[in-house]
Structures are given as C-alpha cells and as structure tokens.
Write an enzyme that holds these catalytic residues in place. Structure first.
Site, PDB file in Angstrom:
ATOM      1  N   GLY A 154      60.041   2.155  92.191  1.00 59.34           N
ATOM      2  CA  GLY A 154      58.714   2.128  92.343  1.00 59.34           C
ATOM      3  C   GLY A 154      58.446   1.697  90.712  1.00 59.34           C
ATOM      4  N   CYS A 155      57.326   1.023  90.962  1.00 58.68           N
ATOM      5  CA  CYS A 155      56.731   0.516  90.334  1.00 58.68           C
ATOM      6  C   CYS A 155      55.587   0.975  89.210  1.00 58.68           C
ATOM      7  CB  CYS A 155      55.518  -0.583  90.796  1.00 58.68           C
ATOM      8  SG  CYS A 155      54.927  -0.030  91.710  1.00 58.68           S
ATOM      9  N   TYR A 156      55.271   2.111  89.354  1.00 59.54           N
ATOM     10  CA  TYR A 156      54.575   2.863  88.049  1.00 59.54           C
ATOM     11  C   TYR A 156      56.121   3.690  87.513  1.00 59.54           C
ATOM     12  CZ  TYR A 156      50.484   3.016  90.184  1.00 59.54           C
ATOM     13  OH  TYR A 156      48.588   2.863  89.576  1.00 59.54           O
TER      14      TYR A 156
END
Length: 351
Positions: A154-156
């Site tokens: 994921g990005c986070y």
C-alpha cells in the site's frame, strides 16, 4: 526471453488512477508490450473516452474480464482493482498459468481473519494467500525474484515502512513509542466520486479520517513485527490534504540510547546503499511531496530532539507511483531479473 521478444502485459482496472499510471509507465518500458487494457465497468468503450490525454498514444478498446481472453493476449497481469475483486480473480489468473502483480490490498495480510476486520470482505483463498510474496522492494526484493505472484504494498505502508525499518532493525528506537502522522493527496481515494473528496469539501481544508481504523495499520504492523522479531503495534493517523498526489508520513519515536541526526543519516544511507529509489536528505533539510511528484523516489529526512530524546522521521512518496504503479513496475523488474530501474528513470515533475 530474447532481445526481440517482449513480455505481454494486461492491466485489469485500467480506468482507475493506479491502472492508468501503470499504462503510462508500461508504454515506455523497454521489455514490455501492453497487449490488453481491461475494465469490468467500461468494457467495449475506448480508453480515451475516460482519459482523453491518451489520444494518439493509446486508443485501445477496453476488454472485459475474461480469463481465457486475457491468457490469449498476456503473459503477466497487473490487477489494479478495488478491494475484494482481486481475491476472486487472482486465483483464476494463476490457475491459467499467468504471472500476477496485485495492486489491491487483498493479499497483503498473512493473517486471513484480518481481512474481515480491516477490509470488510471475506478472506482470500488460503493457498493463493500463502503463495503471495509481499513486494516492498527495498526490504523484500530478493524474495520477489523469480516468483509468479506479488502483492504490491500500500501507499501509506511504503512511505512509513521505508522510514521506520532501518532504525527499528538497528534497535535505535523503542517500538512501543512509534506514532505515525500520515497525510495523502486526494488521488489516494481513487477516481470514484465521494463527498469526502468533493472539491468544495477538500479545497482549503484538512481532514482526518479512519482514526485508529485504517486498513493499512495491520500491513504496517505485520512488516514492523517481522523486522523486530516480536509483535509491534503503532498509533497511526491519516489525513486527507487538498493536493492531487503525494504522501507525507511523519513518524515519531523514543530513541534507545544517544544518537544524533547525523547518526540517523549515516545509518539510513548505509542501509539503503544500492537501493536506487530511496534518497536520504542531508542534515537540516527535510523532504516535501512536490520533490517526488511523478517519480518512484522515496525521500527521507530526520530531526533528533535532544531535549526529549525522540527522533522525527519524515518520508515522502508519490502515492500513485512509488505508492502503487511505480513500485509494481519495480516488482516486475525484480521478478523478471531485469535492471530494477527499467521504465522508472523519472525525474520528479517540478514545480
């Protein structure tokens, strides 16, 4: 693969932001041929109807999701689908003999029961979940090589884990003290309409959301626990900011012992030696989201507070590139044994 052959690529979910960013990157990749763009919701229409900027670049008709048709056109499939879709589709693609890189969150968590709690859908097929290799390239790149199924982070988690891992692995920070304040641009919410991402709601505004409930929390804790060798829990708070792209993850932790900002810079510079997409900032400078915009870089800076004996770690990425499509292409390169930077030598767009 001979020098004249190219890996045939299909992108499922081509009308989302992650999918269209994959298209942008793959069209210039020297070893790939984009042979199928797929959308369940827009099958039969031209991709330029939704993305006119691709006119005279890619004017393909969007295919529907048909595994036999995909197999006839592609060797590897990127699945850039909403949560819950890949869990059903990926086992079919693998059974058809295709390689898969999944950009959804459906195969990131090894605890199957967590999907019901955090993603609000049924857990994926157990055998497929067991086969998934978590593709945070800078940490697990060696494990990615030669595999046929990669779960893209994921990005986070990408911004946060790259920022925390070296200090945690070295034992320099107390894992029980970790607090993460993370902020994302609106593209992280996807292209679908919602009140939260409505212009008049987000413009000149800053919103906190999913407090203590964000689905990326268990993903971050899973990797930190792997690094630590024992369970790690964190406080993680997300905010939506009035910008299109970018993530800034600001992390705070108590320091074990006495280490200066210069010590952290030295530690991280050594840890990420040979990792082309992580850039460590010099002392007294801290990264901004604009400085990685449109690129696959993660920039990291530090500030040690001697008064509190805490460190502040600032990590920034472009959520659509390093946080999604760019890292997926990086995983493709590692999977296939190619140069890691192929198709990703992108200077950040500035201003």
């Amino acid at each position: 693969m001979s020098s004249k052959e190219k890996l045939r690529i299909a992108v499922v979910g081509s009308t989302g932001y992650g999918g269209v960013e994959l298209i942008r990157l793959l069209l210039t990749h020297p070893h790939t041929s984009l042979t199928s763009v797929i959308s369940a919701s827009s099958a039969g229409t031209l991709i330029t109807e939704g993305y006119p900027h691709l006119h005279h670049i890619l004017c393909d008709t969007l295919d529907g999701v048909d595994v036999d048709e995909i197999k006839s056109k592609a060797d590897l499939v990127f699945t850039a689908t909403p949560s819950g879709v890949s869990a059903k589709l990926v086992p079919q693609l693998l059974a058809a003999g295709l390689k898969v890189i999944d950009l959804s969150g459906d195969f990131r968590l090894k605890d199957a029961a967590s999907y019901t709690q955090w993603y609000k859908h049924d857990e994926p097929d157990a055998d497929t979940l067991a086969e998934a290799t978590y593709g945070l390239c800078e940490l697990y790149g060696e494990q990615v090589k030669g595999k046929r199924f990669i779960s893209n982070p994921g990005c986070y988690p990408t911004a946060t884990l790259l920022g925390l891992t070296p200090a945690l692995k070295a034992g320099w920070i107390d894992p029980a003290s970790i607090i993460v304040d993370a902020k994302s641009g609106v593209s992280g919410a996807g292209r679908g309409t919602s009140l939260m991402a409505h212009y008049s709601e987000i413009n000149e505004n800053l919103k906190v959301y999913k407090v203590n409930k964000h689905q990326h929390i268990p993903e971050i804790e899973q990797v930190l626990s792997d690094v630590q060798g024992s369970p790690v829990t964190i406080t993680f708070t997300t905010h939506l900011t009035p910008m299109t792209r970018g993530i800034m993850s600001t992390m705070y932790a108590h320091i074990n012992g006495q280490f200066s900002t210069a010590d952290f810079i030295s530690l991280y510079s050594e840890f990420y030696t040979g990792k082309p997409f992580v850039r460590i900032r010099p002392q007294g400078t801290w990264p901004a989201t604009k400085e990685v915009f449109g690129s696959n870089y993660c920039d990291i800076g530090f500030a040690v507070d001697e008064r509190t004996n805490r460190v502040t770690i600032i990590s920034v990425i472009d959520n659509v590139v390093k946080g999604a499509a760019g890292q997926a292409v990086q995983n493709l390169n590692l999977m296939m044994g190619w140069e890691e930077t192929l198709g990703l030598a992108l200077t950040p767009v500035y201003p």
